[in-house]
Design an enzyme around this catalytic site. Sequence first.
Site, PDB file in Angstrom:
ATOM      1  N   ASN A 150       0.807  -1.233   0.000  1.00  0.00           N
ATOM      2  CA  ASN A 150       0.000   0.000   0.000  1.00  0.00           C
ATOM      3  C   ASN A 150       0.838   1.281   0.000  1.00  0.00           C
ATOM      4  O   ASN A 150       0.485   2.254  -0.647  1.00  0.00           O
ATOM      5  CB  ASN A 150      -1.009  -0.007   1.151  1.00  0.00           C
ATOM      6  CG  ASN A 150      -0.356  -0.057   2.495  1.00  0.00           C
ATOM      7  OD1 ASN A 150       0.697  -0.678   2.672  1.00  0.00           O
ATOM      8  ND2 ASN A 150      -0.947   0.591   3.458  1.00  0.00           N
ATOM      9  N   GLY A 226       1.811  -6.178   7.260  1.00  0.00           N
ATOM     10  CA  GLY A 226       0.885  -6.777   6.298  1.00  0.00           C
ATOM     11  C   GLY A 226      -0.407  -7.175   6.992  1.00  0.00           C
ATOM     12  O   GLY A 226      -0.752  -6.642   8.054  1.00  0.00           O
ATOM     13  N   THR A 230      -1.690 -13.153   7.670  1.00  0.00           N
ATOM     14  CA  THR A 230      -0.295 -13.437   7.300  1.00  0.00           C
ATOM     15  C   THR A 230       0.586 -13.321   8.545  1.00  0.00           C
ATOM     16  O   THR A 230       1.488 -14.155   8.767  1.00  0.00           O
ATOM     17  CB  THR A 230       0.218 -12.452   6.226  1.00  0.00           C
ATOM     18  OG1 THR A 230      -0.775 -12.290   5.227  1.00  0.00           O
ATOM     19  CG2 THR A 230       1.495 -12.931   5.598  1.00  0.00           C
ATOM     20  N   GLU A 248       3.240  -5.536  12.347  1.00  0.00           N
ATOM     21  CA  GLU A 248       2.343  -4.380  12.144  1.00  0.00           C
ATOM     22  C   GLU A 248       1.240  -4.854  11.210  1.00  0.00           C
ATOM     23  O   GLU A 248       1.485  -5.071  10.021  1.00  0.00           O
ATOM     24  CB  GLU A 248       3.100  -3.211  11.518  1.00  0.00           C
ATOM     25  CG  GLU A 248       4.243  -2.694  12.357  1.00  0.00           C
ATOM     26  CD  GLU A 248       3.789  -2.091  13.667  1.00  0.00           C
ATOM     27  OE1 GLU A 248       2.622  -1.661  13.758  1.00  0.00           O
ATOM     28  OE2 GLU A 248       4.588  -2.072  14.610  1.00  0.00           O
ATOM     29  N   CYS A 282      -3.221   1.548   6.331  1.00  0.00           N
ATOM     30  CA  CYS A 282      -3.647   0.816   7.528  1.00  0.00           C
ATOM     31  C   CYS A 282      -4.262   1.757   8.558  1.00  0.00           C
ATOM     32  O   CYS A 282      -5.005   1.316   9.426  1.00  0.00           O
ATOM     33  CB  CYS A 282      -2.462   0.072   8.126  1.00  0.00           C
ATOM     34  SG  CYS A 282      -1.073   1.162   8.456  1.00  0.00           S
ATOM     35  N   GLU A 461       6.995   0.246  16.091  1.00  0.00           N
ATOM     36  CA  GLU A 461       8.073   0.754  15.260  1.00  0.00           C
ATOM     37  C   GLU A 461       8.272   2.233  15.590  1.00  0.00           C
ATOM     38  O   GLU A 461       7.570   2.786  16.423  1.00  0.00           O
ATOM     39  CB  GLU A 461       7.708   0.591  13.777  1.00  0.00           C
ATOM     40  CG  GLU A 461       7.540  -0.860  13.371  1.00  0.00           C
ATOM     41  CD  GLU A 461       7.312  -1.047  11.873  1.00  0.00           C
ATOM     42  OE1 GLU A 461       6.536  -0.263  11.291  1.00  0.00           O
ATOM     43  OE2 GLU A 461       7.919  -1.964  11.301  1.00  0.00           O
TER      44      GLU A 461
HETATM   45  P1  NDP Z   1      -0.072  -9.405   3.080  1.00  0.00           P
HETATM   46  O1  NDP Z   1      -0.126  -9.881   4.475  1.00  0.00           O
HETATM   47  O2  NDP Z   1      -0.769 -10.179   2.037  1.00  0.00           O
HETATM   48  O3  NDP Z   1       1.436  -9.294   2.571  1.00  0.00           O
HETATM   49  C1  NDP Z   1       2.422  -8.507   3.229  1.00  0.00           C
HETATM   50  C2  NDP Z   1       3.779  -9.016   2.812  1.00  0.00           C
HETATM   51  O4  NDP Z   1       3.980 -10.317   3.352  1.00  0.00           O
HETATM   52  C3  NDP Z   1       3.948  -9.159   1.298  1.00  0.00           C
HETATM   53  O5  NDP Z   1       5.278  -8.856   0.942  1.00  0.00           O
HETATM   54  C4  NDP Z   1       3.634 -10.629   1.108  1.00  0.00           C
HETATM   55  O6  NDP Z   1       4.140 -11.178  -0.071  1.00  0.00           O
HETATM   56  C5  NDP Z   1       4.302 -11.228   2.326  1.00  0.00           C
HETATM   57  N1  NDP Z   1       3.825 -12.553   2.707  1.00  0.00           N
HETATM   58  C6  NDP Z   1       2.639 -13.154   2.413  1.00  0.00           C
HETATM   59  N2  NDP Z   1       2.597 -14.394   2.955  1.00  0.00           N
HETATM   60  C7  NDP Z   1       3.775 -14.578   3.607  1.00  0.00           C
HETATM   61  C8  NDP Z   1       4.336 -15.648   4.361  1.00  0.00           C
HETATM   62  N3  NDP Z   1       3.675 -16.773   4.577  1.00  0.00           N
HETATM   63  N4  NDP Z   1       5.561 -15.507   4.877  1.00  0.00           N
HETATM   64  C9  NDP Z   1       6.253 -14.359   4.695  1.00  0.00           C
HETATM   65  N5  NDP Z   1       5.785 -13.308   3.978  1.00  0.00           N
HETATM   66  C10 NDP Z   1       4.555 -13.413   3.453  1.00  0.00           C
HETATM   67  O7  NDP Z   1      -0.560  -7.888   3.122  1.00  0.00           O
HETATM   68  P2  NDP Z   1      -0.836  -6.930   1.896  1.00  0.00           P
HETATM   69  O8  NDP Z   1       0.404  -6.790   1.085  1.00  0.00           O
HETATM   70  O9  NDP Z   1      -2.107  -7.360   1.235  1.00  0.00           O
HETATM   71  O10 NDP Z   1      -1.049  -5.529   2.649  1.00  0.00           O
HETATM   72  C11 NDP Z   1      -2.257  -5.102   3.165  1.00  0.00           C
HETATM   73  C12 NDP Z   1      -2.326  -5.366   4.657  1.00  0.00           C
HETATM   74  O11 NDP Z   1      -1.239  -4.726   5.314  1.00  0.00           O
HETATM   75  C13 NDP Z   1      -3.575  -4.801   5.288  1.00  0.00           C
HETATM   76  O12 NDP Z   1      -4.115  -5.748   6.170  1.00  0.00           O
HETATM   77  C14 NDP Z   1      -3.066  -3.603   6.063  1.00  0.00           C
HETATM   78  O13 NDP Z   1      -3.865  -3.244   7.168  1.00  0.00           O
HETATM   79  C15 NDP Z   1      -1.726  -4.058   6.481  1.00  0.00           C
HETATM   80  N6  NDP Z   1      -0.882  -2.923   6.808  1.00  0.00           N
HETATM   81  C16 NDP Z   1      -0.556  -2.682   8.113  1.00  0.00           C
HETATM   82  C17 NDP Z   1       0.192  -1.576   8.461  1.00  0.00           C
HETATM   83  C18 NDP Z   1       0.579  -1.309   9.876  1.00  0.00           C
HETATM   84  O14 NDP Z   1       1.499  -0.520  10.085  1.00  0.00           O
HETATM   85  N7  NDP Z   1      -0.068  -1.894  10.855  1.00  0.00           N
HETATM   86  C19 NDP Z   1       0.645  -0.613   7.438  1.00  0.00           C
HETATM   87  C20 NDP Z   1       0.251  -0.982   6.099  1.00  0.00           C
HETATM   88  C21 NDP Z   1      -0.486  -2.099   5.802  1.00  0.00           C
HETATM   89  P3  NDP Z   1       3.301 -11.120  -1.452  1.00  0.00           P
HETATM   90  O15 NDP Z   1       2.087 -10.317  -1.240  1.00  0.00           O
HETATM   91  O16 NDP Z   1       4.265 -10.489  -2.359  1.00  0.00           O
HETATM   92  O17 NDP Z   1       2.977 -12.521  -1.826  1.00  0.00           O
END
Ligand code: NDP
Length: 481
Positions: A150, A226, A230, A248, A282, A461
């Site tokens: 994002n 993420g 996840t 996070e 987020c 963080e």
């Molecule tokens: P995901 O959880 O799908 O992915 C985040 C990252 O983790 C990506 O690089 C993804 O790879 C990777 N990933 C996925 N599965 C695994 C695994 N099993 N092991 C290790 N890495 C893995 O999140 P999104 O990218 O869809 O992002 C959106 C989410 O992030 C929302 O829920 C949002 O709220 C959250 N978010 C939280 C923030 C915070 O500070 N609390 C800030 C910004 C977002 P890939 O997708 O490339 O397969």
Amino acid sequence: MDTLANFINGEFTAPVNGKYIENVEPATGRVYGEIPSSSQQDVELAVKAARKALPTWQAMPIEQRAELLFALGAAIEANLESFAKAESKDNGKPISAARTVDIPRAASNFKFFAHAASQFASQAHAVASQAINYTLRQPIGIVGCISPWNLPLYLFTWKIAPALAAGNCVIAKPSEVTPKTAALLGELCQQVGLPKGVLNILHGTGDKVGAAICDHPEIRAISFTGGTSTGAAIARQVAPQFKKLSLELGGKNPALIFADCDIEAAVNQLIRASFANQGQICLCASRIYIERSIYPAFRDAFVEQAQALTPSDPSLDSTQMGAIVSRPHMEKILSYIELAKHEGASILTGGSSLKLNGRCQDGYFISPTVIEGLDNEARCNQEEIFGPVVTLQAFGSDEEALSLANDSQYGLASTIWTQNINRAHRLAEEINTGIVWINTWLERDLRTPFGGMKNSGVGREGGEEAMRFFTEAKNVCIKYK
Ligand code: NDP
């Protein structure tokens, strides 16, 4: 076709398995590049490079390490326009947002943590006339940083910068959906002379290369941003290896609007808080609770402004709202809007995808969507949608507002809109979120703790919290007479 490479040991390297995945421009729906579909073998190469780089990086005088990080920040600034264009194309966000928020913030992450490296201090505890304890804060070694799509470079560097500042070598993975600016960062590492192997950037999917990073026994800490599910999977995976873990995760952020607030200011800010980055931050507000006496006035003003916000081609300077990051994500958001209708909601504005003309005719666009008429238990009020969709509900008292806000599995951020200072402080104490903004939203200070409670994550963080996470504390006690 723009073919990206991994950045390992200071060199751009093709994936060992020779496999690639497509990279799509969300505004057009067209494939415009390919990225390595990295695997455990690439993680192995990156760890080897990091292992070799570690002694030199850790022995480097702090001033010199800080200078390199500062140079990286300055190099991002010097390339602002090309980075902004790349981020906008890759993610679908308006070029103006990439230019004024994402890329400048990525630069300031490096500059901020360059200063943090030189200012970071540890504690001493004296036992009068008997002994003194001092705490060493030593780098962990090799750490993994995994970030979402994002705010691609902004969140990628938010992890990498403190990890490097604290003296670690890093294996980092950007989201497969938005890999481009992370690849450009590799070029800047070469340009500023970051020692080879200190930062290694691997592309590919989470289930393959992400999981392999989490699994590698020499990677002793994982900083992850993420989705909550996840995060839970990663926590399960790394627990038996007792790695340090910062998570996070998702949010479902409440905004509490009281009758005594400056309504005009609240509406203006809430429009931003709800729809900035197409609602894909987020910290975006998604549940808006309004004191009953001003509910109609607030709702009507809010809906009017939401209607004025029309998604358009993100590459245009005038665009305020861009594309949703991917087709699957657009479909997920639309499915929640359908669910809301099923749950008996009224859609006050938006509620569907939008077809643009010309270059963007096959892109992923959703109009700002405002929903009312759902109970707090409705799935659309409980589950993270992560798009330009907000719900409105009325409340009658402070207690009811607080109870609605806290009735959530998440606890990332909240906003409170009131002129009553006593109420503001009291609610800030009682609301269960890691971040509370009063009469503002997304006012950021990089020194402050950043993170959430409950299913929004573990750890914080920002500032010293990040420097602490990326170091091991070792207490040394000296007895004297
Ligand atoms: P995901 O959880 O799908 O992915 C985040 C990252 O983790 C990506 O690089 C993804 O790879 C990777 N990933 C996925 N599965 C695994 C695994 N099993 N092991 C290790 N890495 C893995 O999140 P999104 O990218 O869809 O992002 C959106 C989410 O992030 C929302 O829920 C949002 O709220 C959250 N978010 C939280 C923030 C915070 O500070 N609390 C800030 C910004 C977002 P890939 O997708 O490339 O397969």
